[in-house]
Enzyme design. Sequence first.
Site, PDB file in Angstrom:
ATOM      1  N   THR A  30       0.811  -1.225   0.000  1.00 35.30           N
ATOM      2  CA  THR A  30       0.000   0.000   0.000  1.00 35.30           C
ATOM      3  C   THR A  30       0.837   1.265   0.000  1.00 35.30           C
ATOM      4  O   THR A  30       0.312   2.360  -0.236  1.00 35.30           O
ATOM      5  CB  THR A  30      -0.934   0.028   1.221  1.00 35.30           C
ATOM      6  OG1 THR A  30      -0.137   0.035   2.420  1.00 35.30           O
ATOM      7  CG2 THR A  30      -1.860  -1.179   1.224  1.00 35.30           C
ATOM      8  N   CYS A  34       2.611   3.055   9.334  1.00 36.66           N
ATOM      9  CA  CYS A  34       1.714   3.092  10.494  1.00 36.66           C
ATOM     10  C   CYS A  34       2.511   3.019  11.798  1.00 36.66           C
ATOM     11  O   CYS A  34       3.673   2.631  11.809  1.00 36.66           O
ATOM     12  CB  CYS A  34       0.746   1.902  10.475  1.00 36.66           C
ATOM     13  SG  CYS A  34      -0.234   1.733   8.972  1.00 36.66           S
ATOM     14  N   CYS A  38      -1.684   0.428  15.153  1.00 29.40           N
ATOM     15  CA  CYS A  38      -2.695   0.781  14.148  1.00 29.40           C
ATOM     16  C   CYS A  38      -3.879  -0.188  14.225  1.00 29.40           C
ATOM     17  O   CYS A  38      -3.684  -1.413  14.267  1.00 29.40           O
ATOM     18  CB  CYS A  38      -2.093   0.746  12.745  1.00 29.40           C
ATOM     19  SG  CYS A  38      -3.254   1.285  11.461  1.00 29.40           S
ATOM     20  N   ARG A  63       3.559   6.946   2.708  1.00 32.71           N
ATOM     21  CA  ARG A  63       2.660   7.990   3.189  1.00 32.71           C
ATOM     22  C   ARG A  63       2.119   7.622   4.561  1.00 32.71           C
ATOM     23  O   ARG A  63       1.961   6.441   4.890  1.00 32.71           O
ATOM     24  CB  ARG A  63       1.473   8.188   2.233  1.00 32.71           C
ATOM     25  CG  ARG A  63       1.853   8.487   0.802  1.00 32.71           C
ATOM     26  CD  ARG A  63       0.620   8.837  -0.035  1.00 32.71           C
ATOM     27  NE  ARG A  63      -0.465   7.887   0.145  1.00 32.71           N
ATOM     28  CZ  ARG A  63      -0.617   6.762  -0.534  1.00 32.71           C
ATOM     29  NH1 ARG A  63       0.280   6.427  -1.442  1.00 32.71           N
ATOM     30  NH2 ARG A  63      -1.662   5.968  -0.321  1.00 32.71           N
ATOM     31  N   CYS A  65      -0.405   6.807   7.457  1.00 35.67           N
ATOM     32  CA  CYS A  65      -1.723   6.180   7.550  1.00 35.67           C
ATOM     33  C   CYS A  65      -2.754   7.208   8.021  1.00 35.67           C
ATOM     34  O   CYS A  65      -2.515   7.947   8.983  1.00 35.67           O
ATOM     35  CB  CYS A  65      -1.666   5.010   8.529  1.00 35.67           C
ATOM     36  SG  CYS A  65      -3.252   4.232   8.875  1.00 35.67           S
ATOM     37  N   CYS A  68      -4.337   5.656  11.789  1.00 32.06           N
ATOM     38  CA  CYS A  68      -3.633   5.707  13.081  1.00 32.06           C
ATOM     39  C   CYS A  68      -2.796   6.964  13.254  1.00 32.06           C
ATOM     40  O   CYS A  68      -2.263   7.197  14.341  1.00 32.06           O
ATOM     41  CB  CYS A  68      -2.752   4.468  13.256  1.00 32.06           C
ATOM     42  SG  CYS A  68      -1.294   4.404  12.175  1.00 32.06           S
ATOM     43  N   ASP A 437      19.209  13.963  49.628  1.00 35.54           N
ATOM     44  CA  ASP A 437      17.926  14.614  49.870  1.00 35.54           C
ATOM     45  C   ASP A 437      17.270  14.034  51.124  1.00 35.54           C
ATOM     46  O   ASP A 437      17.180  12.814  51.296  1.00 35.54           O
ATOM     47  CB  ASP A 437      17.018  14.408  48.658  1.00 35.54           C
ATOM     48  CG  ASP A 437      15.675  15.082  48.816  1.00 35.54           C
ATOM     49  OD1 ASP A 437      15.589  16.285  48.512  1.00 35.54           O
ATOM     50  OD2 ASP A 437      14.717  14.397  49.248  1.00 35.54           O
TER      51      ASP A 437
END
Length: 487
Positions: A30, A34, A38, A63, A65, A68, A437
């Site tokens: 695709t 992601c 996702c 690119r 998603c 998500c 401390d």
Amino acid sequence: MHTDTERCVRAVQSKDARFDGWFFTAVLTTRIYCRPSCPVVPPKVANMTFYPSAAACQQAGFRACKRCRPDTSPGSPEWNARADAVARAMRLIGDGVVDREGVPGLAARLGYSTRQIERQLLAELGAGPLALARAQRAQTARLLIETTPLPMADVAFAAGFSSVRTFNDTVREVFALSPGELRSRRGKQPRTPGAISLRLPFRAPLNPTNLFGHLAATAVPGVEEWRDGAYRRTLSLPYGHGIATLTPWPDHIGCLLSLTDLRDLTIAISRCRRLLDLDADPVAIDDQLRTDPLLAPLVDKAPGRRVPRTTDAAEFAVRAVLGQQVSTAAARTHAARLVTAHGTPVDDPAGGLTHLFPDPDRLAALDPESLALPRSRRTTLTTLVSSLADGSLRLDIDSDWDQARSRLMALPGFGPWTVEVIAMRALGDPDAFLATDLGVRRAARELGLPSTPAAFTARAAAWRPWRAYAVQYLWATDDHPINNLPA
């Protein structure tokens, strides 16, 4: 982690949100990348490949998603847990240095050549400084598109793009949508006039009690306040100033930013995330601390404690000196006097914030006799601010932690407690340890841990590299306001 294919596949198949930001999954069929969690059905293992950064995915032609939104995942916890050149570079890129000073400015701050920095970032993150900064600009643009009604040209320049054309091309390439489509896809969002509202993600669990309790209990009047369930403070930023309102919610931190210059948006978000330690990996930290049977019950009782940090390291160093050997209330009073006398006034229609905390240059010019402090403390304070103002002492996000400790110890009036609290909260060293401390030592005695600093430090070696988080769990045994959310 992205090179451990088997581990990455298991995380993706179980949709494990703990690994969001650690690596990104790119799907070869695709051409989409992601986050591990996702919600879509995981692709076939043969179609998965893994990258260490969103910038590397984008550079490889993938690119983001649309489901998500991987660009909005928490940042990698590595960059705030390490002090090497790559981690320091990533902190500087997150603070907008490449956009303001270019790659030569980034390299100069780190003491390397541009070629060395590019080579190191490419080797570890799969992308150079320009690509990493570009990915950050794309994320900022998305925030402005989705949360403000600004014209697209204003969004482009506020996000740091040099031209509207570059802005349009980048948004289309990264998100597969035009800026206009991105805005319409989100629909109408509730907006506060003049402010930007967004969610700051984090890795669960997150325990807000000590985090916001500490910030509220030590808040300097005029600079910080707790109001209507939120911590608010003024921010001094490269192009102007701002006001941040941070509200804890079960699954995110609500963040409302009012900025005088929108070019400061990325920097403001980065500093708010750093203030709240939101990029930490609480599961890894707590698992390590649980290996100590004396500490394990504290971790199990309230897991996910963060280290409350700061938005301005120089400011915190000054406040640490003012807090030496006095109560929290007295330290706030001393700081408030400095703010009233030397801070820059700001307007806050929504609350009671009145000033920016004065910077070292302004404080270096003050008359020591005007300080209502013991003479030795005056010397400590004036030496500190002079060293910060002339650059001989640097407490920046890219500072070398050990070198900063050495230079602080060389100043008059600086002992182990002051140096380590600055290392923990201002420099962000996750292994800073306050062995001297009083609250920490009292908790240690109650747990049956050694009480002398040397023996206690030796015993705490098993908690490394997360001793700053162990301190939070030890402090939490005391019923002090810093450990409780205000009403």
